[in-house]
Enzyme design. Structure first.
Site, PDB file in Angstrom:
ATOM      1  N   GLU A  73       0.829  -1.204   0.000  1.00  0.00           N
ATOM      2  CA  GLU A  73       0.000   0.000   0.000  1.00  0.00           C
ATOM      3  C   GLU A  73       0.870   1.265   0.000  1.00  0.00           C
ATOM      4  O   GLU A  73       0.537   2.265  -0.630  1.00  0.00           O
ATOM      5  CB  GLU A  73      -0.926   0.005   1.218  1.00  0.00           C
ATOM      6  CG  GLU A  73      -1.966  -1.099   1.237  1.00  0.00           C
ATOM      7  CD  GLU A  73      -1.441  -2.399   1.833  1.00  0.00           C
ATOM      8  OE1 GLU A  73      -0.216  -2.519   2.033  1.00  0.00           O
ATOM      9  OE2 GLU A  73      -2.257  -3.300   2.100  1.00  0.00           O
ATOM     10  N   ARG A 284       7.952 -14.203   0.306  1.00  0.00           N
ATOM     11  CA  ARG A 284       7.304 -12.988   0.802  1.00  0.00           C
ATOM     12  C   ARG A 284       8.068 -12.416   1.996  1.00  0.00           C
ATOM     13  O   ARG A 284       8.198 -11.209   2.143  1.00  0.00           O
ATOM     14  CB  ARG A 284       5.857 -13.319   1.201  1.00  0.00           C
ATOM     15  CG  ARG A 284       5.069 -12.158   1.780  1.00  0.00           C
ATOM     16  CD  ARG A 284       4.795 -11.105   0.758  1.00  0.00           C
ATOM     17  NE  ARG A 284       3.870 -10.095   1.239  1.00  0.00           N
ATOM     18  CZ  ARG A 284       3.726  -8.899   0.702  1.00  0.00           C
ATOM     19  NH1 ARG A 284       4.447  -8.550  -0.339  1.00  0.00           N
ATOM     20  NH2 ARG A 284       2.862  -8.038   1.186  1.00  0.00           N
ATOM     21  N   GLY A 325      12.976  -5.089  -0.804  1.00  0.00           N
ATOM     22  CA  GLY A 325      13.034  -3.880  -1.607  1.00  0.00           C
ATOM     23  C   GLY A 325      13.703  -4.006  -2.962  1.00  0.00           C
ATOM     24  O   GLY A 325      13.955  -2.991  -3.612  1.00  0.00           O
ATOM     25  N   ASN A 351       0.773  -8.278  -6.380  1.00  0.00           N
ATOM     26  CA  ASN A 351       0.762  -7.355  -7.516  1.00  0.00           C
ATOM     27  C   ASN A 351       1.471  -7.964  -8.730  1.00  0.00           C
ATOM     28  O   ASN A 351       2.652  -8.282  -8.669  1.00  0.00           O
ATOM     29  CB  ASN A 351       1.454  -6.053  -7.098  1.00  0.00           C
ATOM     30  CG  ASN A 351       1.199  -4.925  -8.080  1.00  0.00           C
ATOM     31  OD1 ASN A 351       0.679  -5.139  -9.174  1.00  0.00           O
ATOM     32  ND2 ASN A 351       1.562  -3.722  -7.697  1.00  0.00           N
TER      33      ASN A 351
END
Length: 445
Positions: A73, A284, A325, A351
């Site tokens: 988000e 993840r 990242g 995504n």
């Protein structure tokens, strides 16, 4: 005029919620301590979660607060934050998230003039202290962070509220539709000046929960927007690219626990017919990557671990990424990306647009949750843009086909990239337009 019906019931439910969160505050304080000891809260800045600031508020000028719960988000919010900063340089911007992982990645991606804090927990003391100190003029909440003390507290202070990329999972919609909680939602949603839903289905869900129709405006899905970020040090990525240049490469990104069994099973089949194959696995959570590496090493397999910058020596065909990242950079190293969090019931996907933007052939499972609209939109634009597979055997079959036929692979890559560009154009400017019209223009400085 006294409120009647769901609104009046909502006030009662909210008073109960506020009393409960007030009474539980000492336990929640202890819970934060426990999370800090486990590394789930920042070791120094964790008190920000109690509404205690670590930075000074600018002495003058309006302040716009963006709140995102976690990394995904937060990444979606950054392009809008940059756009707002350019269009309204007179407005100070505050960004909050709740997770340490989001902090570690986003702190280096935000513009230098943006203030970054951890979000307060939704207790009366923490939220009142936060709002009282920062005194935001507007609050933009990303996706589905509908916290009652935040929303009611902001409304009482006359603070404008917006919900961007608004969504409710099927589970959340059922949850909020229950007789006990429906009145509370009927109280909260009318406090928003703007609700920008992800899809028409989401718009219907919000209206069924009593969001005023005039507050609902579409602006597009911000998760299509891949913010350009210049890595400070790209040497390791460039070196890895050289090592992979003569290999057949595919990547499994954002996989959850249990999905590594599918990925490793497919890898073991592929390596029999393609000895030069390299499988990049990006769990993840980084700790999961280290655990997978340990298990494979115990079984006698050579594994290159990203955090150790190990080379792909002969005999090493698995590259495990246990860092944060770097996913967008890693997508540029592979022609094929399999997006995890989608192979088991109960998962909600991740995504897919980042992989499409990098020019990967995009594969995913069928359990994609609130990303189902993204999959559907891309497939509607071009049926070749996203491949959905049901499990190990189907994934194995598709990968075999892509590795065997360069033309099919190229057509899949091209379709994904074209669909991404078509669907991502003007999303940020649309978001700015609706924000400016429904929120920011209410106060002119």
């Amino acid at each position: 005029m006294a409120m009647t019906g769901p609104m009046a019931k909502g006030e009662i439910v909210y008073k109960i919620y506020r009393a409960l969160t007030y009474g539980l505050s000492p336990l929640l304080h202890l819970h934060l301590h426990w999370r800090k000891l486990r590394g789930l809260e920042h070791p120094i800045r964790w008190r920000e979660r109690l509404g205690r600031p670590s930075l000074r508020r600018p002495s003058s000028g309006p302040l716009l607060w963006f709140h995102a719960v976690s990394l995904g988000e937060g990444m979606a919010a950054i392009p809008v934050i940059k756009f707002c900063s350019q269009r309204r340089p007179d407005v100070h911007i505050l960004m909050t998230t709740t997770t340490v992982s989001a902090f570690e990645v986003l702190k280096d991606r935000l513009p230098a003039n943006v203030i970054y804090q951890f979000a307060p927990i939704d207790t009366p003391a923490a939220m009142d202290a936060f709002l009282g100190y920062w005194k935001p003029n507007w609050i933009v909440i990303m996706e589905s962070e509908l916290w009652p003390n935040l929303i009611i507290g902001a409304s009482k202070c006359g603070i404008g509220l917006a919900l961007l990329n608004a969504r409710l999972s099927a589970k959340s919609f059922r949850h909020w539709s229950r007789p006990v909680l429906f009145p509370l939602m009927s109280l909260l949603l009318p406090k928003f000046s703007l609700i920008a839903p992800l899809s028409s289905v989401q718009a219907i869900h919000f209206q069924l929960l009593q969001a005023p129709p005039f507050s609902i405006k579409f602006s597009g899905d911000l998760k299509y927007v891949v913010d350009e970020y210049e890595q400070k040090d790209t040497r390791h990525i460039e070196y890895l690219q050289k090592q992979l240049s003569q290999k057949q490469v595919w990547m499994a990104a954002s996989i959850h626990r249990g999905e590594e069994e599918i990925i490793l099973g497919v890898h073991n089949v592929l390596v029999q017919t393609h000895p030069d194959v390299v499988t990049i696995i990006v769990p993840r959570h980084p700790q999961h990557g280290q655990e997978i590496a340990e298990e494979l090493q115990k079984g006698g397999q050579n594994v290159a671990l990203r955090s150790q910058h190990k080379e792909l020596i002969p005999g090493t065909s698995i590259y495990l990424v246990d860092t944060l990242g770097e996913l967008r950079q890693l997508y540029k190293l592979t022609p094929i990306a399999v997006i995890g969090g989608s192979f088991f019931p109960g998962l909600a996907g991740h995504n897919i647009s980042e992989a499409a933007a990098a020019g990967c052939a995009v594969l995913t499972g069928h359990h994609v949750g609130h990303f189902s609209h993204m999959v559907r939109e891309m497939q509607q634009y071009n049926s070749l843009s996203v491949i959905q597979v049901s499990g190990k055997l189907e994934l194995e079959k598709v990968l075999m086909e892509l590795f065997a036929d360069a033309k099919i692979l190229e057509s899949r890559q091209k379709a994904a990239k074209e669909a991404f560009h078509a669907l991502s154009s003007a999303v940020v400017s649309n978001a700015w337009d609706v924000l400016n019209f429904h929120l920011l223009r209410q106060i002119i400085f």
